[in-house]
Design an enzyme around this catalytic site. Structure first.
Site, PDB file in Angstrom:
ATOM      1  N   HIS A   1       0.817  -1.222   0.000  1.00 27.46           N
ATOM      2  CA  HIS A   1       0.000   0.000   0.000  1.00 27.46           C
ATOM      3  C   HIS A   1       0.846   1.265   0.000  1.00 27.46           C
ATOM      4  O   HIS A   1       2.057   1.237   0.262  1.00 27.46           O
ATOM      5  CB  HIS A   1      -0.965   0.007   1.193  1.00 27.46           C
ATOM      6  CG  HIS A   1      -0.321   0.122   2.536  1.00 27.46           C
ATOM      7  ND1 HIS A   1       0.151   1.305   3.046  1.00 27.46           N
ATOM      8  CD2 HIS A   1      -0.091  -0.819   3.495  1.00 27.46           C
ATOM      9  CE1 HIS A   1       0.635   1.118   4.252  1.00 27.46           C
ATOM     10  NE2 HIS A   1       0.516  -0.172   4.546  1.00 27.46           N
TER      11      HIS A   1
ATOM     12  N   CYS B   1       3.183  -4.580   6.788  1.00 25.40           N
ATOM     13  CA  CYS B   1       2.836  -4.383   5.377  1.00 25.40           C
ATOM     14  C   CYS B   1       4.065  -4.005   4.560  1.00 25.40           C
ATOM     15  O   CYS B   1       5.123  -3.694   5.085  1.00 25.40           O
ATOM     16  CB  CYS B   1       1.782  -3.289   5.249  1.00 25.40           C
ATOM     17  SG  CYS B   1       0.174  -3.749   5.919  1.00 25.40           S
TER      18      CYS B   1
END
Length: 403
Positions: A331, A349
């Site tokens: 992301h 992440c």
């Protein structure tokens, strides 16, 4: 003297007439008259007629509550079957003749809760013959259906790692019978196998990635399949998925780089920042991940923590592509641009520059491959779509038909 001779001539003439009649009667053959029995020496006895073909149909005419696993059988004596038609609701039932065309047997199960009509034609030395019949199949006490097929979005293109996931409407009792009804046909075939994850979920995975740029057809011939006492499949299913280009991304948490390849050619290099690894929770997982879904934006909240707890966070992130069920995404992270390419500072992440995260978001599909190396935490095979983490030799042992 004259009178004496005259008296003798009259009886002699009468005797000659009687004798002639006897001779005439003797010349007629002395046996039965031509119209009597045996006058033609037996040639007048007529032969029995050649019988018409005798057609038999099972189930018998008018039968009700016929079990779907029963076969329709049509046989003929004194002839050959020329044509057999069995149908329900205008849909024909397939079948095969034997070598001598004296028997026809249906293939596959019957449709539950249906009325079937049967018609047959035969030929023989005695002439042609026809027969018709009808019967009704039973209504199941419980129905087996497919509740969900993934992927099954119209017009969707998927990645080369995409599995086929089938969720049933109820727990499956006879997994062998149900699995036999499932079929995967690819334009570019590769070896694959089903694995039962639980009693209601079965997943198909190939031994190697799907060859790119092709269509794969999934069918489930469940109609009439017996799953238990009075439990039958009641509907067939079919869907086609389109496999696109081979998008494969390689992420190194040590070099802090992500290299994206399309059909083997590098199309993007991205500086990234992975999990800071201060806890297991904040450690990015190693292994073969698949892109599962995407969102813009996505709100990420620290698992198991509430506001005010140490380590609590709530972040709204843009252009997020999920790669596991343990909270891992690729992301956009404008706040960590300074660390991208140099250090791992995320909660697990893969952080990327906003423009590159958007590019990744715009170009990837469900089932694309993201390989991550460099950490101490391994992706579990059942974490998200981590199915490629299980060796195929072990994967196929989960098939009901294994061995």
């Amino acid at each position: 003297m004259r009178d004496f001779r005259q008296r003798l001539r009259t009886p002699i003439a009468g005797l000659a007439v009687v004798t002639a009649c006897l001779l005439t009667a003797s010349c007629s053959g002395g046996g039965a008259s031509p119209s009597g029995p045996g006058a033609d020496g037996g040639a007048g006895t007529s032969a029995p007629p050649t019988p018409l073909p005798q057609i038999k149909i099972s189930p018998v005419k008018g039968a009700g509550k016929v079990r779907p696993e029963k076969s329709v059988v049509v046989t003929v004596g004194d002839g050959e079957l020329e044509e057999v038609t069995v149908e329900a609701g205008g849909k024909p039932l397939k079948g095969e003749f034997d070598a001598g065309r004296t028997k026809w047997v249906s293939k596959g199960p019957l449709k539950p809760s249906a009325t079937y009509t049967v018609s047959a034609k035969a030929t023989g030395q005695g002439g042609p013959a026809t027969a018709t019949s009808s019967f009704t199949t039973l209504k199941p006490a419980q129905e087996l259906r497919i509740a969900d097929i993934t992927p099954n979005v119209k017009g969707e293109t998927v990645g080369v790692g995409m599995p086929i996931m089938v969720r049933f409407s109820r727990p499956v009792a006879d997994k062998k019978a149900v699995e036999r009804a499932l079929k995967v046909t690819a334009e570019k075939p590769v070896t694959g196998a089903w694995r039962w994850i639980d009693d209601s979920l079965v997943i198909y995975r190939t031994a190697k990635y799907w060859p790119a740029h092709q269509k794969v057809r999934f069918t489930a011939a469940l109609e009439g399949v017996r799953d238990g006492k009075d439990v039958y499949g009641v509907r067939n299913y079919a869907t086609t998925m389109k496999v696109g280009a081979a998008w494969i991304s390689s992420v190194s948490t040590r070099s802090h780089q992500m290299i994206v390849r399309k059909d083997g050619k590098i199309v993007q290099r991205m500086a990234i920042s992975a999990g800071k690894a201060t806890t297991r929770e904040y450690t990015t997982t190693n292994g073969v991940h698949l892109t599962m879904e995407r969102g813009n934006p996505v709100t990420m909240i620290s698992p198991g923590k509430k506001k005010g707890d140490p380590g609590y966070y709530k972040e709204v992130v843009d252009h997020a592509v999920r790669i596991s069920n343990s909270g891992e995404y690729v992301h956009s992270a404008p706040w960590s641009v300074g660390s991208q390419g140099r250090a791992n500072v995320s909660h697990g992440c893969v952080n990327a520059r906003p423009d590159q995260a958007k590019w990744f978001y715009d170009n990837f599909h469900r089932g694309d491959v993201v390989k991550i190396v460099g950490t101490t935490r391994t992706l579990e095979w059942n974490n998200g779509w981590g199915y490629w983490q299980m060796p195929f030799k072990q994967w196929k042992k989960g098939s009901a038909l294994a061995g």
